[in-house]
Structure formats: C-alpha cells, structure tokens
Design a protein around this motif. Structure first.
Motif, mmCIF file in Angstrom:
data_model
loop_
_atom_site.group_PDB
_atom_site.id
_atom_site.type_symbol
_atom_site.label_atom_id
_atom_site.label_comp_id
_atom_site.label_asym_id
_atom_site.label_seq_id
_atom_site.Cartn_x
_atom_site.Cartn_y
_atom_site.Cartn_z
ATOM 1 N N PHE A 238 59.761 38.438 43.283
ATOM 2 C CA PHE A 238 59.360 37.079 43.639
ATOM 3 C C PHE A 238 58.142 36.696 42.810
ATOM 4 N N ASP A 239 57.823 35.401 42.800
ATOM 5 C CA ASP A 239 56.634 34.885 42.134
ATOM 6 C C ASP A 239 55.704 34.255 43.167
ATOM 7 N N VAL A 240 54.431 34.225 42.846
ATOM 8 C CA VAL A 240 53.429 33.528 43.647
ATOM 9 C C VAL A 240 52.797 32.477 42.746
ATOM 10 N N ARG A 241 52.873 31.221 43.165
ATOM 11 C CA ARG A 241 52.437 30.108 42.329
ATOM 12 C C ARG A 241 51.078 29.581 42.765
ATOM 13 N N PRO A 242 50.333 28.953 41.864
ATOM 14 C CA PRO A 242 49.004 28.448 42.226
ATOM 15 C C PRO A 242 49.060 27.455 43.378
ATOM 16 N N GLY A 243 48.201 27.647 44.363
ATOM 17 C CA GLY A 243 48.049 26.696 45.440
ATOM 18 C C GLY A 243 49.115 26.699 46.509
ATOM 19 N N GLU A 244 50.151 27.531 46.380
ATOM 20 C CA GLU A 244 51.240 27.485 47.351
ATOM 21 C C GLU A 244 51.020 28.478 48.490
ATOM 22 N N VAL A 245 51.764 28.253 49.574
ATOM 23 C CA VAL A 245 51.842 29.214 50.666
ATOM 24 C C VAL A 245 53.228 29.853 50.607
ATOM 25 N N LEU A 246 53.268 31.132 50.274
ATOM 26 C CA LEU A 246 54.512 31.897 50.272
ATOM 27 C C LEU A 246 54.521 32.751 51.531
ATOM 28 N N ALA A 247 55.445 32.477 52.439
ATOM 29 C CA ALA A 247 55.569 33.265 53.657
ATOM 30 C C ALA A 247 56.563 34.392 53.436
ATOM 31 N N ILE A 248 56.216 35.588 53.913
ATOM 32 C CA ILE A 248 57.132 36.726 53.904
ATOM 33 C C ILE A 248 57.452 37.046 55.356
ATOM 34 N N ASP B 286 42.005 34.061 43.398
ATOM 35 C CA ASP B 286 43.216 33.339 43.011
ATOM 36 C C ASP B 286 44.292 33.465 44.089
ATOM 37 N N VAL B 287 44.346 34.618 44.754
ATOM 38 C CA VAL B 287 45.393 34.903 45.733
ATOM 39 C C VAL B 287 44.753 35.489 46.989
ATOM 40 N N VAL B 288 45.124 34.936 48.147
ATOM 41 C CA VAL B 288 44.714 35.492 49.438
ATOM 42 C C VAL B 288 45.966 35.989 50.147
ATOM 43 N N VAL B 289 45.946 37.246 50.567
ATOM 44 C CA VAL B 289 47.053 37.831 51.317
ATOM 45 C C VAL B 289 46.630 37.893 52.789
ATOM 46 N N ALA B 290 47.389 37.224 53.649
ATOM 47 C CA ALA B 290 47.099 37.223 55.081
ATOM 48 C C ALA B 290 48.202 37.999 55.787
ATOM 49 N N GLY C 140 44.243 27.231 55.686
ATOM 50 C CA GLY C 140 44.749 26.164 54.822
ATOM 51 C C GLY C 140 43.637 25.384 54.156
ATOM 52 N N GLU C 141 42.583 25.091 54.907
ATOM 53 C CA GLU C 141 41.448 24.360 54.346
ATOM 54 C C GLU C 141 40.769 25.144 53.238
ATOM 55 N N ARG C 142 40.565 26.434 53.451
ATOM 56 C CA ARG C 142 39.916 27.252 52.433
ATOM 57 C C ARG C 142 40.817 27.424 51.208
ATOM 58 N N ARG C 143 42.126 27.551 51.457
ATOM 59 C CA ARG C 143 43.059 27.667 50.320
ATOM 60 C C ARG C 143 42.983 26.413 49.447
ATOM 61 N N GLU C 144 42.984 25.250 50.092
ATOM 62 C CA GLU C 144 42.914 24.005 49.332
ATOM 63 C C GLU C 144 41.571 23.854 48.631
ATOM 64 N N ALA C 145 40.505 24.286 49.284
ATOM 65 C CA ALA C 145 39.167 24.114 48.708
ATOM 66 C C ALA C 145 38.972 24.946 47.453
ATOM 67 N N VAL C 146 39.502 26.166 47.429
ATOM 68 C CA VAL C 146 39.286 27.047 46.281
ATOM 69 C C VAL C 146 40.494 27.105 45.365
ATOM 70 N N GLY C 147 41.597 26.415 45.736
ATOM 71 C CA GLY C 147 42.778 26.398 44.873
ATOM 72 C C GLY C 147 43.555 27.689 44.835
ATOM 73 N N ALA C 148 43.408 28.512 45.870
ATOM 74 C CA ALA C 148 44.086 29.814 45.873
ATOM 75 C C ALA C 148 45.512 29.682 46.387
ATOM 76 N N ALA C 149 46.347 30.635 46.000
ATOM 77 C CA ALA C 149 47.659 30.792 46.621
ATOM 78 C C ALA C 149 47.488 31.671 47.855
ATOM 79 N N LEU C 150 48.354 31.458 48.836
ATOM 80 C CA LEU C 150 48.310 32.240 50.069
ATOM 81 C C LEU C 150 49.647 32.933 50.271
ATOM 82 N N VAL C 151 49.601 34.252 50.398
ATOM 83 C CA VAL C 151 50.778 35.037 50.768
ATOM 84 C C VAL C 151 50.624 35.357 52.242
ATOM 85 N N LEU C 152 51.485 34.766 53.067
ATOM 86 C CA LEU C 152 51.353 34.834 54.515
ATOM 87 C C LEU C 152 52.456 35.716 55.093
#
Length: 323
Positions: free
Chosen positions: A27-37, A160-164, A184-196
């Motif tokens: 899989f890929d993780v893209r800038p600014g997106e929330v990818l749920a696993i 760049d990437v936060v894994v939750a 979500g607010e912190r992800r948007e503020a720093v432009g990170a992708a979130l792997v949830l």
C-alpha cells in the motif's frame, strides 16, 4: 493527479519462528491523508503499522520493502500514538519534561526553548492550563488528557507520518470523538499523513480517506473509504459493515460473522476467509486469491463481482426476536 506517496510498502511479510503473520501486504501513504487499517484481532494490522516505525519485536523476520525507510527518523519524520497512553508515558517524569525531551532529541534547542515548545504543544491539543499541567505527572491526568498528551508528543516535531495504533480503544464515545478531532486538527496543522489502526468501522466512516481491510495477514480490500464502505466488493468487508447498527432494517437482528479468524500457523487451503464466506465455492477452498483491480480499488476475492448491493445482505439471515 494523485500526490506522490510519502511511503510505499511493497510485499511486506512479517514472520515469527517460521510462521507468517503478515503475508505480502502492499500500500501507499499519501501526504495529508488518513489511511485506516481495519480488521478483526489477529489480522496483522498493528504489526503492519509498527513495521513502518521499525518497532517490531526482535524475533520478527521482516521482508519486502518500505520506502523511504523512516524508522531511523522516529520522532522526527514518523511518530506513533500508542493504544495505551499511560504505559507510553514515564510515570516518574512530568509530562512537560517528557515532551521537552522529545523536542531536544531532534533539535538543538536549549531547555528553556524546548520547555516552551512543550507547553505550547499541550495547549494546542486542548490541555487546560497547559503551563501548570506540564508540571504534572501522567497519573494526575485523566484518560482523555493522557491521550491528548501522547498526541502532542507524536506531533510536536511535525513529522511527515503519524501512526495511531487503536488510539481510542479504552475511551468512551465522548473521549473517542475528542481524541480523533484533536488528531485531525494536528494532522491538518502540520500536513502529516495519518495511518489509523482501528477495529471501529464507524471511525473509518467518519475520519478516513482510504481504507485497507486486512484478514489473516493479507490485504482483502483497499480503496477510497467512501467507495469501500458504500459498496464493498470483498465479502469480508461486507461482513464487517453488516454488524453496524445503521445497516439494520426494522425487525431484523444485527448479523455477525460466523466463526473466528484462523491462527497464522493454521491457515486453511485456498482463501483464508472461505470457511466463513457465504459466497465460497470449491475454487475458493483450493486457490488463494491475489489482489486485483476491481472498480477502482484492490480486492482479493475470486467472486468479488458477485457481491450484491447492498453487500450486507450476504449476512442477513434471521429475523430479530426480542428477548
């Protein structure tokens, strides 16, 4: 045009003592997106996420490719929000000191500047009276505040990437929504992708851009969250959705997936989901399906084209009987 991936995972395999727990996931993780696993317990979702950070147990044998490798930059380019905030924080140091240490580990800031950054980070995630609470210890925080504190720690260096990893499992609904909103607010503020990583399909529906559904260590379905949740093409995804209250018609009980996922060392022949699947036929029990393009997403199912709409009808069999 889709943005270039921040991370690309290809054919990831994770084995313990010769038994594969994750089997060829890409899989890929893209800038600014929330990818749920998502997936049931034992699907391999947390192992997959922790592989991104290089945080697997020492007896894990890993193959495949994760590009670029951010594990050497943990805390700066990639960080984690763990499931258990209390165990993630040191009980013998004030929370503010722990955040300041995280800042100083990747920067040349002095103690005063790092401390100011720590207080500001606590304030941004909604910790009241952040200056005072920075001097408090983790046990003096409520559960929701501790989870906010680890979010502050995970985002303080603007990775760049936060894994939750199941960040809301131990929280009630109010605290769950609160924590996800802060994330979500912190992800948007720093432009990170979130792997949830989550087992909660409601969380996916409300917060994810794309979703990776895993079963028995493999990819089952991967695509836009809106498309996957509105019209799943994998029977397993349909089974997960069928248990949500919003899909229950009047007079019918909520169905559930029969049986349990197989243990990694005891996989059935063919498709691992076949023993629980209402569409399974002989071919499903003989040959494991490979992920294939199907209506704009990846699906690992021989019979994906025969999944009805709404797909949750696959698992509706019994009328509701009140007790």
């Amino acid at each position: 045009m889709e943005p270039e991936a921040l991370l690309s995972v290809r054919d990831l395999r994770i084995a313990f003592h010769g038994v594969e727990a994750v089997r060829g996931v890409s899989f890929d993780v893209r800038p600014g997106e929330v990818l749920a696993i998502v997936g049931e317990s034992g699907a391999g979702k947390s192992l997959t996420a922790r592989a991104l950070l290089g945080m697997l147990p020492p007896d894990a044998v890993v193959s495949g490719a994760i590009r670029p490798d951010l594990s050497a930059h943990r805390g700066r380019r990639i960080s984690i929000v763990p499931q258990d905030a209390l165990s993630a924080l040191s009980p013998v140091h004030p929370v503010g000191d722990q955040l300041a240490a995280a800042v100083r580990s990747v920067s040349g800031l002095g103690r005063k500047e790092a401390r100011a950054r720590a207080v500001a980070a606590l304030d941004r995630v909604g910790i009241p009276d952040a200056e005072r609470k920075a001097r408090a210890y983790p046990h003096e925080y409520s559960g929701g505040m501790r989870q906010r504190a680890v979010i502050a720690m995970a985002t303080i260096n603007e990775p760049d990437v936060v894994v939750a990893d199941e960040p809301t499992t131990a929280l009630d609904e109010d605290h769950r929504d609160q924590v996800l909103r802060v994330l979500g607010e912190r992800r948007e503020a720093v432009g990170a992708a979130l792997v949830l990583v989550t087992h909660d399909m409601d969380v996916v529906r409300e917060h994810a851009d794309r979703v990776l559904v895993m079963y028995a260590g493999r990819l089952t379905e991967l695509g836009s969250a809106d498309e996957v949740l509105s019209r799943p093409r994998a029977p397993y995804t349909a089974g997960l959705l069928a248990s949500l209250p919003q899909y229950a018609p009047p007079g019918r009980r909520l169905p559930s997936l029969r049986g349990t996922p197989p243990a990694p060392g005891a996989l059935p022949p063919g498709c691992a989901f076949a023993p629980r699947c209402p569409l399974a036929e002989d071919a499903c029990h003989r040959r494991e399906p490979e992920p294939q393009e199907a209506e704009g997403r990846l699906v690992a199912c021989h019979r994906w084209a025969e999944v009805p709409h709404p797909a949750v009808e696959l698992f509706r069999e019994q009328p509701y009987v009140s007790s």
